[in-house]
Scaffold this active site. Structure first.
Site, PDB file in Angstrom:
ATOM      1  N   ASN A  80       0.837  -1.201   0.000  1.00  0.00           N
ATOM      2  CA  ASN A  80       0.000   0.000   0.000  1.00  0.00           C
ATOM      3  C   ASN A  80       0.869   1.247   0.000  1.00  0.00           C
ATOM      4  O   ASN A  80       1.925   1.293   0.632  1.00  0.00           O
ATOM      5  CB  ASN A  80      -1.021   0.003   1.149  1.00  0.00           C
ATOM      6  CG  ASN A  80      -0.427  -0.222   2.520  1.00  0.00           C
ATOM      7  OD1 ASN A  80       0.604  -0.859   2.663  1.00  0.00           O
ATOM      8  ND2 ASN A  80      -1.104   0.276   3.536  1.00  0.00           N
ATOM      9  N   GLU A  97       0.381   5.166   0.644  1.00  0.00           N
ATOM     10  CA  GLU A  97      -0.555   6.190   1.132  1.00  0.00           C
ATOM     11  C   GLU A  97      -0.148   7.586   0.676  1.00  0.00           C
ATOM     12  O   GLU A  97       0.918   7.776   0.081  1.00  0.00           O
ATOM     13  CB  GLU A  97      -0.655   6.088   2.658  1.00  0.00           C
ATOM     14  CG  GLU A  97      -1.229   4.740   3.090  1.00  0.00           C
ATOM     15  CD  GLU A  97      -1.518   4.640   4.580  1.00  0.00           C
ATOM     16  OE1 GLU A  97      -1.013   5.471   5.362  1.00  0.00           O
ATOM     17  OE2 GLU A  97      -2.257   3.699   4.951  1.00  0.00           O
ATOM     18  N   CYS A 114      -4.197   0.716  -2.326  1.00  0.00           N
ATOM     19  CA  CYS A 114      -3.998  -0.551  -1.611  1.00  0.00           C
ATOM     20  C   CYS A 114      -2.923  -1.403  -2.298  1.00  0.00           C
ATOM     21  O   CYS A 114      -2.699  -1.294  -3.505  1.00  0.00           O
ATOM     22  CB  CYS A 114      -5.286  -1.367  -1.600  1.00  0.00           C
ATOM     23  SG  CYS A 114      -6.615  -0.639  -0.649  1.00  0.00           S
ATOM     24  N   GLU A 151      -3.003  -4.486  -3.130  1.00  0.00           N
ATOM     25  CA  GLU A 151      -3.516  -5.379  -4.184  1.00  0.00           C
ATOM     26  C   GLU A 151      -3.592  -4.655  -5.529  1.00  0.00           C
ATOM     27  O   GLU A 151      -3.279  -5.209  -6.579  1.00  0.00           O
ATOM     28  CB  GLU A 151      -4.919  -5.897  -3.830  1.00  0.00           C
ATOM     29  CG  GLU A 151      -4.969  -6.766  -2.584  1.00  0.00           C
ATOM     30  CD  GLU A 151      -5.211  -5.987  -1.295  1.00  0.00           C
ATOM     31  OE1 GLU A 151      -4.735  -4.850  -1.177  1.00  0.00           O
ATOM     32  OE2 GLU A 151      -5.885  -6.533  -0.405  1.00  0.00           O
ATOM     33  N   CYS A 171     -10.248  -5.047   0.301  1.00  0.00           N
ATOM     34  CA  CYS A 171     -11.358  -4.085   0.446  1.00  0.00           C
ATOM     35  C   CYS A 171     -12.269  -4.173  -0.779  1.00  0.00           C
ATOM     36  O   CYS A 171     -11.927  -4.818  -1.778  1.00  0.00           O
ATOM     37  CB  CYS A 171     -10.810  -2.670   0.625  1.00  0.00           C
ATOM     38  SG  CYS A 171     -10.266  -1.903  -0.918  1.00  0.00           S
ATOM     39  N   CYS A 188     -10.711  -3.142  -4.137  1.00  0.00           N
ATOM     40  CA  CYS A 188      -9.771  -4.148  -4.642  1.00  0.00           C
ATOM     41  C   CYS A 188     -10.504  -5.374  -5.174  1.00  0.00           C
ATOM     42  O   CYS A 188     -10.080  -5.989  -6.151  1.00  0.00           O
ATOM     43  CB  CYS A 188      -8.776  -4.543  -3.553  1.00  0.00           C
ATOM     44  SG  CYS A 188      -7.592  -3.224  -3.204  1.00  0.00           S
TER      45      CYS A 188
HETATM   46  N1  THU Z   1      -5.186  -1.665   2.628  1.00  0.00           N
HETATM   47  C1  THU Z   1      -4.603  -2.441   1.661  1.00  0.00           C
HETATM   48  O1  THU Z   1      -3.546  -2.104   1.102  1.00  0.00           O
HETATM   49  N2  THU Z   1      -5.219  -3.611   1.334  1.00  0.00           N
HETATM   50  C2  THU Z   1      -6.299  -4.126   1.974  1.00  0.00           C
HETATM   51  O2  THU Z   1      -6.731  -5.215   1.637  1.00  0.00           O
HETATM   52  C3  THU Z   1      -6.927  -3.374   3.054  1.00  0.00           C
HETATM   53  C4  THU Z   1      -6.415  -2.002   3.283  1.00  0.00           C
HETATM   54  C5  THU Z   1      -4.488  -0.426   3.013  1.00  0.00           C
HETATM   55  C6  THU Z   1      -5.145   0.866   2.641  1.00  0.00           C
HETATM   56  C7  THU Z   1      -4.559   1.811   3.659  1.00  0.00           C
HETATM   57  O3  THU Z   1      -3.292   2.247   3.208  1.00  0.00           O
HETATM   58  C8  THU Z   1      -4.351   0.945   4.885  1.00  0.00           C
HETATM   59  O4  THU Z   1      -4.370  -0.392   4.431  1.00  0.00           O
HETATM   60  C9  THU Z   1      -5.423   1.117   5.945  1.00  0.00           C
HETATM   61  O5  THU Z   1      -6.688   1.004   5.404  1.00  0.00           O
END
Ligand code: THU
Length: 162
Positions: A62, A64, A73, A75, A112, A115
């Site tokens: 991920n 941010e 994310c 994925e 999520c 994704c």
């Molecule tokens: N996140 C992911 O990268 N993948 C997931 O399956 C769930 C959430 C990330 C998004 C954000 O940067 C952090 O986790 C918190 O939500």
């Protein structure tokens, strides 16, 4: 009126030692790559590792952003990379893991909603299911045979191609 139900099967393993060798290797890669996540805001580091049909492995974490919704994310970072580097090769499996100082990473997380939609597009595009291997840094692991099972009543390109 008629009622219908939706169900799917998933596999539950006590820990990584119960997985087939290739799946364990993929989860190990997903765990390791959590260290490359850029998640200064949530401090929730996610790692994803996919095995392609040509045997290559593609990773994602991920990423941010100070403007929170801009973050991506793990994925979807992975899917974009795979589709760019290997545009004609399907993904056969993706492992997902996470690491955070806030809680013990001893259980699976699942993708999520956004994704799931992206995974579905990828499965549709390559006409191949993507097995999902979901586990934390330790403990229980879930395996789902196709990402689309996590998105019933999905909106697909079929609606747009009419
Ligand atoms: N996140 C992911 O990268 N993948 C997931 O399956 C769930 C959430 C990330 C998004 C954000 O940067 C952090 O986790 C918190 O939500």
């Amino acid at each position: 009126m008629k009622k219908q139900s939706y169900e799917f099967e998933y596999e539950i393993y006590d820990d990584i030692s119960q997985l087939a060798e290739a799946d364990a290797a993929l989860l190990t890669s997903a765990r390791a790559v959590t260290g490359q996540a850029y998640a200064p805001y949530s401090r929730f580091n996610v790692g994803a590792a996919a095995r392609l049909e040509n045997g290559e492995t593609v990773l994602g974490t991920n990423q941010e952003n100070a403007s929170y919704p801009v973050g991506i994310c793990a994925e979807r970072v992975l899917l974009g990379t795979a589709a760019t580097q290997y545009p004609d090769i399907a993904i056969s499996a993706m492992a997902i893991s996470f690491n955070t100082s806030k809680e013990k990473s001893n259980h699976p997380i699942s993708p999520c909603g956004m994704c799931r939609q992206s995974l579905l597009e990828y499965e549709t595009r390559f006409k191949k299911p993507i097995r999902l291997i979901m586990g934390g840094m330790e403990g229980r692991v879930y395996i789902v045979q196709a990402a689309r099972q996590l998105l019933p009543f999905a909106f697909t390109g079929d609606e747009l191609m009419k």
